[in-house]
Motif scaffolding. Structure first.
Motif, PDB file in Angstrom:
ATOM      1  N   VAL A 287      25.725  42.280  41.554  1.00 30.14           N
ATOM      2  CA  VAL A 287      26.979  41.428  41.642  1.00 30.14           C
ATOM      3  C   VAL A 287      27.205  41.102  43.103  1.00 30.14           C
ATOM      4  O   VAL A 287      27.777  39.994  43.472  1.00 30.14           O
ATOM      5  CB  VAL A 287      28.167  42.159  41.208  1.00 30.14           C
ATOM      6  CG1 VAL A 287      29.345  41.797  41.707  1.00 30.14           C
ATOM      7  CG2 VAL A 287      28.129  42.479  39.879  1.00 30.14           C
TER       8      VAL A 287
ATOM      9  N   ASN B 238      28.018  36.845  40.441  1.00 33.62           N
ATOM     10  CA  ASN B 238      28.102  36.440  39.129  1.00 33.62           C
ATOM     11  C   ASN B 238      29.250  36.782  38.276  1.00 33.62           C
ATOM     12  O   ASN B 238      29.501  38.086  38.372  1.00 33.62           O
ATOM     13  CB  ASN B 238      27.008  36.587  38.406  1.00 33.62           C
ATOM     14  CG  ASN B 238      26.761  36.037  37.255  1.00 33.62           C
ATOM     15  OD1 ASN B 238      27.610  36.347  36.157  1.00 33.62           O
ATOM     16  ND2 ASN B 238      25.895  35.259  37.026  1.00 33.62           N
ATOM     17  N   ASP B 239      30.336  36.203  37.901  1.00 31.97           N
ATOM     18  CA  ASP B 239      31.312  36.473  37.211  1.00 31.97           C
ATOM     19  C   ASP B 239      31.016  37.446  35.722  1.00 31.97           C
ATOM     20  O   ASP B 239      31.760  38.486  35.630  1.00 31.97           O
ATOM     21  CB  ASP B 239      32.470  35.555  36.846  1.00 31.97           C
ATOM     22  CG  ASP B 239      33.090  34.709  37.805  1.00 31.97           C
ATOM     23  OD1 ASP B 239      33.010  35.565  39.179  1.00 31.97           O
ATOM     24  OD2 ASP B 239      33.535  33.600  38.061  1.00 31.97           O
ATOM     25  N   LYS B 240      30.239  36.928  35.129  1.00 32.30           N
ATOM     26  CA  LYS B 240      29.618  37.533  33.951  1.00 32.30           C
ATOM     27  C   LYS B 240      29.150  38.942  34.233  1.00 32.30           C
ATOM     28  O   LYS B 240      29.485  40.003  33.693  1.00 32.30           O
ATOM     29  CB  LYS B 240      28.655  36.814  33.408  1.00 32.30           C
ATOM     30  CG  LYS B 240      29.073  35.487  32.691  1.00 32.30           C
ATOM     31  CD  LYS B 240      28.049  35.019  31.734  1.00 32.30           C
ATOM     32  CE  LYS B 240      28.785  33.646  31.141  1.00 32.30           C
ATOM     33  NZ  LYS B 240      27.377  32.730  30.310  1.00 32.30           N
TER      34      LYS B 240
ATOM     35  N   GLN C 246      30.054  40.820  36.842  1.00 32.39           N
ATOM     36  CA  GLN C 246      31.073  41.507  37.340  1.00 32.39           C
ATOM     37  C   GLN C 246      31.777  42.101  36.183  1.00 32.39           C
ATOM     38  O   GLN C 246      32.273  43.232  36.061  1.00 32.39           O
ATOM     39  CB  GLN C 246      32.088  40.727  38.023  1.00 32.39           C
ATOM     40  CG  GLN C 246      33.365  41.507  38.461  1.00 32.39           C
ATOM     41  CD  GLN C 246      32.920  42.395  39.613  1.00 32.39           C
ATOM     42  OE1 GLN C 246      32.340  42.414  40.561  1.00 32.39           O
ATOM     43  NE2 GLN C 246      33.426  43.722  39.226  1.00 32.39           N
ATOM     44  N   LEU C 247      31.904  41.252  35.111  1.00 31.15           N
ATOM     45  CA  LEU C 247      32.528  41.838  33.825  1.00 31.15           C
ATOM     46  C   LEU C 247      31.679  42.961  33.276  1.00 31.15           C
ATOM     47  O   LEU C 247      32.340  43.861  32.419  1.00 31.15           O
ATOM     48  CB  LEU C 247      32.881  40.528  32.779  1.00 31.15           C
ATOM     49  CG  LEU C 247      33.836  39.525  33.039  1.00 31.15           C
ATOM     50  CD1 LEU C 247      33.717  38.406  32.135  1.00 31.15           C
ATOM     51  CD2 LEU C 247      35.203  40.056  33.241  1.00 31.15           C
ATOM     52  N   ILE C 248      30.492  42.790  33.314  1.00 29.95           N
ATOM     53  CA  ILE C 248      29.546  43.746  32.470  1.00 29.95           C
ATOM     54  C   ILE C 248      29.711  45.071  33.086  1.00 29.95           C
ATOM     55  O   ILE C 248      29.863  46.396  32.780  1.00 29.95           O
ATOM     56  CB  ILE C 248      28.106  43.320  32.458  1.00 29.95           C
ATOM     57  CG1 ILE C 248      27.944  42.263  31.457  1.00 29.95           C
ATOM     58  CG2 ILE C 248      27.175  44.466  32.049  1.00 29.95           C
ATOM     59  CD1 ILE C 248      26.614  41.688  31.619  1.00 29.95           C
TER      60      ILE C 248
ATOM     61  N   ASN D 206      32.389  46.143  35.261  1.00 26.11           N
ATOM     62  CA  ASN D 206      33.744  46.669  35.013  1.00 26.11           C
ATOM     63  C   ASN D 206      33.892  47.486  33.524  1.00 26.11           C
ATOM     64  O   ASN D 206      34.145  48.512  33.495  1.00 26.11           O
ATOM     65  CB  ASN D 206      34.652  45.540  34.834  1.00 26.11           C
ATOM     66  CG  ASN D 206      34.867  44.925  36.416  1.00 26.11           C
ATOM     67  OD1 ASN D 206      34.657  45.452  37.140  1.00 26.11           O
ATOM     68  ND2 ASN D 206      35.627  43.528  36.393  1.00 26.11           N
ATOM     69  N   ASN D 207      33.198  46.622  32.423  1.00 30.06           N
ATOM     70  CA  ASN D 207      32.998  47.186  31.442  1.00 30.06           C
ATOM     71  C   ASN D 207      32.068  48.604  31.250  1.00 30.06           C
ATOM     72  O   ASN D 207      32.581  49.851  30.706  1.00 30.06           O
ATOM     73  CB  ASN D 207      32.323  46.322  30.153  1.00 30.06           C
ATOM     74  CG  ASN D 207      32.165  47.030  28.729  1.00 30.06           C
ATOM     75  OD1 ASN D 207      33.546  47.341  28.111  1.00 30.06           O
ATOM     76  ND2 ASN D 207      31.067  47.147  28.254  1.00 30.06           N
TER      77      ASN D 207
ATOM     78  N   GLU E 169      34.296  51.494  33.048  1.00 33.36           N
ATOM     79  CA  GLU E 169      35.287  51.657  32.210  1.00 33.36           C
ATOM     80  C   GLU E 169      34.919  52.736  31.230  1.00 33.36           C
ATOM     81  O   GLU E 169      35.352  53.845  30.947  1.00 33.36           O
ATOM     82  CB  GLU E 169      35.981  50.613  31.523  1.00 33.36           C
ATOM     83  CG  GLU E 169      37.239  50.920  30.705  1.00 33.36           C
ATOM     84  CD  GLU E 169      37.776  49.557  30.143  1.00 33.36           C
ATOM     85  OE1 GLU E 169      38.770  49.842  29.165  1.00 33.36           O
ATOM     86  OE2 GLU E 169      37.525  48.663  30.524  1.00 33.36           O
TER      87      GLU E 169
END
Length: 225
Positions: A185, A190-192, A194-196, A198-199, A202
């Motif tokens: 990241v 890359n935003d995708k 970053q989402l991965i 974060n997931n 979490e």
């Protein structure tokens, strides 16, 4: 962890397995890739320097006629001395071996009649002689039949074998993935990704909370007696 991967293959440029592993390994810091050929096995000064610089040594090869390719043993003959246990002691020795059939065939009573552990035992004896720590071997079976999902799984498992202490706990695998994603990241923005990331973070936090709750319940139950 600094890792030296010593690859013994008689036709490495034709090997889809080794090309796949090479593409993974050479992109990561702390991993040195050494392909054995007539030139490299005779470069004793460089080879011994690499052995001293790295904490984890990996022998990587296809199983040929129930053993490692002869070039690996020739490299050992030229580059290792019995007295090298003075500085090889406590270094780790790992074995990455690929086979062209199912692993279940390598056991007593199956078609090959011998276990992979018994076939690889000469390298285990070498580790013992040099006072090295022998890691469990890493097996790749029927690579040419793996689909993309299984290859992605192999990529992660292989890198963790090269990089992490053995045996690997589930939490260590999680932390490793998070660390790798953070680096990706930072570089790619890359935003995708970053989402991965974060997931994954979490999900780890939720699992940690569940573990703590189970621990508290068990402690409470034990205090009742």
């Amino acid at each position: 962890m600094k890792t030296l991967v010593i690859v013994a293959h008689p036709e490495i440029k034709e090997s889809s397995t080794q090309l796949f592993l090479k593409e993974i390994a050479i992109k990561h810091e702390g991993i040195t890739w050494l392909e054995l050929n007539n030139a490299s096995i005779n470069n004793v000064e460089k080879n011994r320097s690499l052995l001293k610089e790295n904490q984890r040594i990996i022998f990587q090869f296809p199983l040929l006629w129930y053993s490692a390719p002869g070039i690996l043993f020739e490299w050992l003959r030229l580059n290792i001395k019995q007295t090298d246990d003075t500085w090889l002691a406590e270094k780790e020795l790992g074995i990455v071996v690929n086979i062209g059939q199912a692993a279940k065939n390598y056991r007593i009573g199956a078609s090959e009649q011998n276990s992979l552990s018994s076939l690889l035992s000469p390298l285990g004896s070498l580790a013992n002689k040099l006072k090295m720590k022998l890691m469990p071997y890493f097996l790749i079976e029927k690579f040419e039949y793996l689909d993309e999902q299984k290859k992605k799984r192999l990529m992660i498992d292989y890198l963790q074998y090269l990089d992490l202490d053995q045996p690997i706990s589930f939490e260590e695998r999680q932390l490793w993935v998070i660390s790798r994603l953070k680096k990706l990241v930072e570089v790619s923005k890359n935003d995708k990704l970053q989402l991965i990331l974060n997931n994954v973070v979490e999900q780890k936090e939720k699992l940690d909370e569940l573990k703590n709750e189970i621990k508290l319940i068990r402690e409470a139950e034990n205090n009742q007696y």
